[in-house]
Design a protein around this motif. Sequence first.
Motif, PDB file in Angstrom:
ATOM      1  N   GLY A  66     -84.852  15.317  32.814  1.00 34.87           N
ATOM      2  CA  GLY A  66     -83.482  15.119  32.074  1.00 34.87           C
ATOM      3  C   GLY A  66     -82.082  16.108  32.244  1.00 34.87           C
ATOM      4  N   PHE A  67     -80.899  15.782  32.213  1.00 40.04           N
ATOM      5  CA  PHE A  67     -79.855  16.202  32.667  1.00 40.04           C
ATOM      6  C   PHE A  67     -79.738  17.761  32.626  1.00 40.04           C
ATOM      7  CE2 PHE A  67     -75.449  18.209  32.283  1.00 40.04           C
ATOM      8  CZ  PHE A  67     -75.076  17.545  33.527  1.00 40.04           C
ATOM      9  N   ARG A  68     -80.389  18.015  30.962  1.00 45.19           N
ATOM     10  CA  ARG A  68     -80.250  19.367  31.100  1.00 45.19           C
ATOM     11  C   ARG A  68     -81.403  20.429  31.509  1.00 45.19           C
ATOM     12  NH1 ARG A  68     -83.258  22.789  27.902  1.00 45.19           N
ATOM     13  NH2 ARG A  68     -84.983  21.821  27.949  1.00 45.19           N
ATOM     14  N   VAL A  69     -82.509  19.932  31.983  1.00 46.19           N
ATOM     15  CA  VAL A  69     -83.100  20.733  32.936  1.00 46.19           C
ATOM     16  C   VAL A  69     -82.704  20.541  34.082  1.00 46.19           C
ATOM     17  CG1 VAL A  69     -85.317  21.228  33.272  1.00 46.19           C
ATOM     18  CG2 VAL A  69     -85.564  20.150  31.503  1.00 46.19           C
ATOM     19  N   SER A 101     -79.390  20.753  34.894  1.00 47.84           N
ATOM     20  CA  SER A 101     -78.295  21.641  34.981  1.00 47.84           C
ATOM     21  C   SER A 101     -78.978  22.988  34.837  1.00 47.84           C
ATOM     22  CB  SER A 101     -77.511  21.535  33.217  1.00 47.84           C
ATOM     23  OG  SER A 101     -77.504  20.387  33.645  1.00 47.84           O
ATOM     24  N   GLU A 102     -80.346  23.474  34.169  1.00 44.55           N
ATOM     25  CA  GLU A 102     -80.975  25.105  33.971  1.00 44.55           C
ATOM     26  C   GLU A 102     -81.335  25.153  35.532  1.00 44.55           C
ATOM     27  OE1 GLU A 102     -83.914  27.560  31.438  1.00 44.55           O
ATOM     28  OE2 GLU A 102     -83.680  25.440  30.724  1.00 44.55           O
TER      29      GLU A 102
END
Length: 444
Positions: free
Chosen positions: A45-48, A50-51
């Motif tokens: 996903g986008f969160r991963v 970005s991280e």
Amino acid sequence: MWILHRYILKEHVGPFFFALFTITFILFLDLLLEIIDLVLRKGIGFRVVSELFFYNLAWMLALSVPMAVLVATLMAFGRLSADNEIIAMQTGGVGLPRLILSPLVASITLAILLMIFNNVILPEFNHRARILMSAIHRKKPAISLKDKEGLFINDIPGYSILIKRVDQRHSKIRGITIYQKTSREFPLVIRAKRGELRYSKAEDMLTLILYDGELHQIDEQNPNRYIRTKFKRHLVRICGVGGRLCTQTSQYRGDREMSARMMLARIAEYRQQIESYEQELKKTVAKYFHGYSSREIRKLAFSPPGRLDPEHQRALVKLRSKLQEIEIRQRNINKYLVEVHKKYSIPVACIVFVLIGAPLGIMAKRGGKAVGFGISIGFFLLYWAFLIGGEELADRMIIPPAVAMWAPNILIGTGGIFLTIRNVRQVSFFRWRKLKTISFQNRR
């Protein structure tokens, strides 16, 4: 004088942030291609994402900051020289050493901050990036058995599963064939008439309970031998089938995930181990090979066994083993020393690039951002080639790690000092000629 220093420093701010953003973006694009591949294959996903980018931003900044300093210095002094402001300042008695004083102080401050960054933030971010990347590579896409009857399921790394009939309501399956790819050369083949499916959400694990089946495999020791094993009940557990990303804590740290203090402590441990091995070597040599030089002993240890009695042959095997252990630890020491020196030599490049960038910018004059950026890339590639080549030579124990990591700074810094001195002498010569001309005209 303070107004002049502030004016020169102000000229560096815009080009510095422009170069920092551009170089970081170029490094970002290289990582982006790898991330896109992972997104498509693993469905992260986008969160991963970005991280992952946030953690990788640390090493990008560690590289882009010194290069941004070089670009800013070239562009700032190039602009001042193109508008004849450098000539006006030097005519007024302000030499190049005084002109580069404020950028030099700023680069020293930046180098100190970058050293702290390389020892505190960079190792931690590299460590977290590695853990997250490992979790992404371990992640398996969520499995759905719907509409998969009679088709091979290849979504799980290491497995290829064929199920003829699926009763999802009662979690029953029939006609199962599993190709399990292990570390062995030949895969393990499992066949079963019927089975059950059980999924543990807490553990993110799928368990296949198989009944009335056979295991087929080829003997690794004797490939001509085929083994078939029958079973009444057999379990196959597959982790991570729910598609969750499971990060695991890791105590292990590579050399780029450690601060200088941590690496120096590791080096001290290796040196203690080397001392203990050397003591054992001395005892063995004194007992079995008294009178041999160290070169002769090493040649004897790594040469084919000659006509020696069994006791001396065992002593040679022991010598060879200890010498190999010493060499392995010495290579590890060199590897860690390279990284320790690199944490300080790359920040010091900020200072070196000011020394070389100022006179080069004055010489380049017109050409604007394109010329400044082009010269910067050329010098940074030269610097990086020296650094990578030195690291390779140090890892092979050809040159000391300190020489390998500091040689680029010394060579380029020496070139910068030479160009600065040359510029000062040229200005002094032209001023002398001008004064001579004025004096001659007054006499007439």
